[in-house]
Design a protein around this motif. Structure first.
Motif, short mmCIF file in Angstrom:
data_model
loop_
_atom_site.label_atom_id
_atom_site.label_comp_id
_atom_site.label_asym_id
_atom_site.label_seq_id
_atom_site.Cartn_x
_atom_site.Cartn_y
_atom_site.Cartn_z
N ALA A 119 48.94 33.35 10.98
CA ALA A 119 49.66 33.26 12.26
C ALA A 119 48.75 32.66 13.34
O ALA A 119 49.20 31.85 14.16
CB ALA A 119 50.15 34.63 12.68
N GLU A 120 47.50 33.06 13.36
CA GLU A 120 46.55 32.51 14.33
C GLU A 120 46.37 31.01 14.11
O GLU A 120 46.33 30.23 15.07
CB GLU A 120 45.20 33.21 14.20
CG GLU A 120 45.22 34.67 14.62
CD GLU A 120 44.00 35.43 14.15
OE1 GLU A 120 43.95 36.66 14.35
OE2 GLU A 120 43.09 34.80 13.56
N ALA A 121 46.25 30.61 12.84
CA ALA A 121 46.07 29.19 12.52
C ALA A 121 47.29 28.38 12.95
O ALA A 121 47.16 27.28 13.51
CB ALA A 121 45.80 29.02 11.03
N LEU A 122 48.47 28.89 12.68
CA LEU A 122 49.69 28.18 13.07
C LEU A 122 49.80 28.06 14.58
O LEU A 122 50.26 27.03 15.10
CB LEU A 122 50.91 28.90 12.50
CG LEU A 122 51.05 28.87 10.97
CD1 LEU A 122 52.21 29.74 10.52
CD2 LEU A 122 51.21 27.44 10.46
N ALA A 123 49.37 29.09 15.30
CA ALA A 123 49.39 29.02 16.76
C ALA A 123 48.40 27.98 17.27
O ALA A 123 48.69 27.26 18.23
CB ALA A 123 49.06 30.40 17.35
N LEU A 124 47.24 27.88 16.62
CA LEU A 124 46.25 26.87 16.99
C LEU A 124 46.81 25.46 16.74
O LEU A 124 46.67 24.56 17.59
CB LEU A 124 44.98 27.09 16.18
CG LEU A 124 43.84 26.08 16.38
CD1 LEU A 124 43.40 26.03 17.84
CD2 LEU A 124 42.66 26.43 15.47
N ILE A 125 47.46 25.27 15.61
CA ILE A 125 48.08 23.98 15.30
C ILE A 125 49.10 23.61 16.36
O ILE A 125 49.12 22.48 16.86
CB ILE A 125 48.75 24.02 13.91
CG1 ILE A 125 47.70 24.18 12.80
CG2 ILE A 125 49.58 22.76 13.66
CD1 ILE A 125 48.28 24.58 11.46
#
Length: 359
Positions: free
Chosen positions: A302-308
């Motif tokens: 979820a953190e990675a997707l938010a960063l993307i």
């Protein structure tokens, strides 16, 4: 050598004429010069997918030719010259080390359009294009920093050019922000594609304690080495490398060249092509992030997707201060974003990265 490459080379040597399209007009001939084999599973594979997309888009309006595994240097200049002599209207040269050969050959063939990938030298008939790969490195760094148990992340680096240096920096910045104890171990292999060297580098990094290995080289050999070692995670480079999922490959950077190649070919067909510089990223889809494996915990995903998403919208830039250089000197102040010139010419490590950049 692949069959099509062999036929292409024979055609170039024999001086075959460009054919005519179904409507009677001459076909637009588009050439591609590749630094690796089209089956490398990474960089050259994705460029070749772009060629195939051009063929599918334009049908018999175009003729495509390519030569693979062309060394950076005199051989590249020879191949480009031969393509131009045999009627190519547009030539894509797909590696940083093709920069000077591209400029040299373009000067001899002013009516031929050239497109050079990842370089910075342009001319009236030479465009440059690259992708903001460092955005993908930010995502990889974040995931790696959150998932490493040894706190050692290995990095297989190709050549000490700005593109590679800023990738290392971006990955480290985002790994260290979520894990201040993280350490990067970097091995320079001085090649884009050499499975034996890449595998050896991966094994050395694993022996040094790395439980996550990143790469800026083109083969799947590091994936195979990690798979054999067990307990080591990797990321696909330039292509999805999904055959190594769900682990060791837990995500990837995908270079999507197809829309650009179609657009630039259309410009040549229309007579609207002009020399320009393109530097696109996640926002346009030139850089894609491959599926994040379920091996990655849900909160980290979820953190990675938010960063993307924050990079896609332009809300966030991976090189945003406060950041210092490796020697501790101030570089970017709080909230300050790097300028494009400094980004493209990056030749130093950020604070926290150990070792020296080879000269």
């Amino acid at each position: 050598m692949k069959l099509k490459t062999l036929l292409t080379s024979v055609a170039l040597a024999a001086g075959l004429a460009t054919g005519a399209a179904a409507d009677g007009h001459e076909k637009t001939k588009v050439g591609f010069v590749y630094v690796g084999p089209i089956g490398d599973g990474g960089w050259t594979y994705e460029h070749h997918q772009g060629l195939l997309a051009v063929e599918e888009e334009f049908g018999d309006q175009v003729e495509t030719v390519y030569v693979e595994s062309v060394p950076e240097g005199a051989d590249a200049e020879r191949v480009m010259t031969q393509m131009a002599l045999e009627g190519a209207d547009l030539i894509f040269t797909t590696s940083f080390g093709y920069m000077d050969p591209t400029i040299n050959v373009a000067a001899k063939f002013p009516d031929v359009k050239f497109e050079h990938a990842t370089g910075f030298k342009r001319a009236d008939n030479v465009s440059t294009y690259s992708a903001r790969f460092y955005e993908g490195r930010a995502v990889q760094g974040h995931i790696a920093g959150r998932m490493t148990e040894s706190n050692i992340i290995g990095y297989i680096a190709s050549f000490p050019i700005p593109e590679v240096v800023r990738g290392i920096n971006s990955a480290y910045i985002h790994a260290s922000r979520v894990n201040p104890d993280v350490e990067f171990k970097i091995i320079w292999v001085y090649t884009w594609f050499d499975p034996a060297k890449e595998a050896e580098a991966a094994n050395v990094l694993i022996e040094q304690g790395a439980d996550i290995v990143l790469q800026h080289t083109d083969s799947t050999a590091p994936q195979a080495a990690a798979q054999a070692a067990g307990g080591v995670y990797t990321f696909g480079q330039a292509s999805d490398m999904a055959e190594f999922g769900p682990e060791p490959r837990i995500s990837s950077i995908i270079d999507n060249w197809a829309p650009y190649y179609i657009e630039r070919t259309q410009a040549v067909i229309d007579g609207t092509w002009v020399s320009e510089d393109t530097f696109d990223g996640i926002d346009t889809g030139m850089v894609e992030i491959g599926e994040i494996s379920d091996v990655v915990p849900a909160d980290v995903k979820a953190e990675a997707l938010a960063l993307i998403e924050s990079m896609r919208t332009g809300e966030y830039h991976p090189f945003t201060g406060p950041l210092n250089k490796q020697d501790g000197s101030a570089w970017l102040a709080e909230g300050e974003v790097i300028g494009v010139g400094d980004l493209l010419g990056m030749n130093f490590y950020v604070e926290g990265v150990s070792g020296e950049i080879p000269q």
